[in-house]
Design an enzyme around this catalytic site. Structure first.
Site, PDB file in Angstrom:
ATOM      1  N   LYS A  52      40.339  15.819   7.028  1.00 30.52           N
ATOM      2  CA  LYS A  52      38.910  15.965   7.336  1.00 30.52           C
ATOM      3  C   LYS A  52      38.206  16.707   6.200  1.00 30.52           C
ATOM      4  CE  LYS A  52      39.846  15.497  12.192  1.00 30.52           C
ATOM      5  NZ  LYS A  52      40.232  16.097  13.458  1.00 30.52           N
ATOM      6  N   GLN A  96      40.126  21.601  16.276  1.00 26.51           N
ATOM      7  CA  GLN A  96      41.261  20.672  16.233  1.00 26.51           C
ATOM      8  C   GLN A  96      42.125  20.835  17.483  1.00 26.51           C
ATOM      9  OE1 GLN A  96      41.797  18.274  13.770  1.00 26.51           O
ATOM     10  NE2 GLN A  96      43.356  17.569  15.196  1.00 26.51           N
ATOM     11  N   ASP A 119      32.647  15.766  17.567  1.00 28.42           N
ATOM     12  CA  ASP A 119      33.785  15.029  18.127  1.00 28.42           C
ATOM     13  C   ASP A 119      33.361  14.211  19.356  1.00 28.42           C
ATOM     14  OD1 ASP A 119      36.262  14.968  16.945  1.00 28.42           O
ATOM     15  OD2 ASP A 119      36.884  16.941  17.675  1.00 28.42           O
TER      16      ASP A 119
END
Ligand code: NAD
Length: 280
Positions: A52, A96, A119
């Site tokens: 990322k 994460q 997300d």
């Protein structure tokens, strides 16, 4: 001839489009910034976080990395998220997953400001998707819609079957296909006569989490097959939920593993970051 849907090439094209957009936003004085939080040192998570950061650097998005120790408490994590929510220069916040067992993932996701929820996991983002309002969409299913559109595959009016009903893939996938006017069926672990249902599909999305489970007995001739699964087989090679060699010859289009759905997830995360920056 079966069309092999090239997720690597499509994701590269999306990243290049975003890079140009970020460059022009910079010219107007807007800099995009993503905060990435990792708790603990799970090796797979470290690889995802690294990828990322690399994608951010390529596109021109600033990334702030918070690598917190395994023993970080829920309160400490929530405090950091609250600080990042308040930071004007941070457009996106990504935690994460998975988090260590002592941390309540749902509470952490709910703590992220929905305007920074790149997300697309916050209940407000999911609710917005459900009722057709603007909001961030979970990256993997959003990437699948891009794969279909950019490969010239029409969704409207098609029989779409999604195998899997997880919050991050199956359910948002079904909602997105519905938004594109597909006729959608969701199959799951309690579904009876799975083959009968999957054989109806013009577009079959497989997110079942079982290596090579889907063989040609599950697939209608000429169907489009999208394989979300990622596994390592006995020879340490990547494979999907679909038995590619068995299924590919009978379908009209298919995504390979690797190089299909996988590369799209980061591309769509970058897309969401740019959207977060421009919505501001
Ligand atoms: P999950 O385990 O949360 O969900 C699996 C779903 O499959 C469940 O809803 C379950 O009901 C259904 N299922 C299980 N066994 C079944 C059966 N025998 N018949 C019918 N349905 C069954 O998994 P997930 O998070 O949705 O991920 C699915 C796969 O996609 C995994 O292999 C995962 O590694 C992969 N994945 C890939 C990406 C990517 O970027 N490519 C992103 C997320 C997940």
């Amino acid at each position: 001839m079966t069309q092999i849907i090239d997720g690597k090439a499509i994701s590269a094209a999306i990243k290049d489009e975003l890079k140009a957009e970020v460059e022009s936003l910079k010219g107007e004085g807007t800099q995009i910034c993503l905060a990435v939080i990792q708790v603990g040192n799970d090796p797979a998570s470290a690889v995802y976080v690294g990828n990322k950061k690399k994608a951010c650097a390529y596109i021109g998005i600033d990334s702030l990395a918070y690598e917190l120790p395994e023993e970080t408490t829920q309160e400490e994590l929530l405090k950091l998220i609250a600080e990042l929510n308040d930071k004007g220069e941070v457009n996106g916040i990504l935690v994460q997953l998975p988090l260590p067992d002592h941390i309540d993932e749902d509470e952490v996701i709910r703590a992220i400001d929905p305007k920074k929820d790149v997300d697309g996991f916050h209940p407000q983002s999911v609710g917005a998707l459900c009722i057709g309002q603007p909001g961030f969409v979970s990256c993997t299913p959003a990437g699948i819609i891009q794969l279909l559109k950019r490969s010239g595959i029409e969704i409207a009016g098609k029989e779409c079957v999604v195998i899997g009903r997880s919050n991050i893939v199956g359910k948002p996938m079904a909602l997105l296909l519905l938004r594109e006017n597909g006729t959608v069926t969701v199959a799951h672990s309690k579904t009876k006569n799975l083959q009968e249902i999957t054989k109806r599909a013009d577009i079959l999305v497989v997110a079942v989490g079982r290596p090579k489970m889907i063989t040609r007995e599950y697939v209608k001739e000429g169907a489009v097959v999208i394989d979300v699964g990622i596994h390592r087989n006995e020879n340490n090679k990547l494979c999907g939920d679909v038995d590619y060699d068995d299924v590919a010859p009978i379908c009209s289009a298919i995504t390979p593993v690797p190089g299909g759905v996988g590369p799209m997830t980061i591309a769509m995360l970058m897309h969401n970051c740019v959207e977060a920056g421009t919505r501001r």
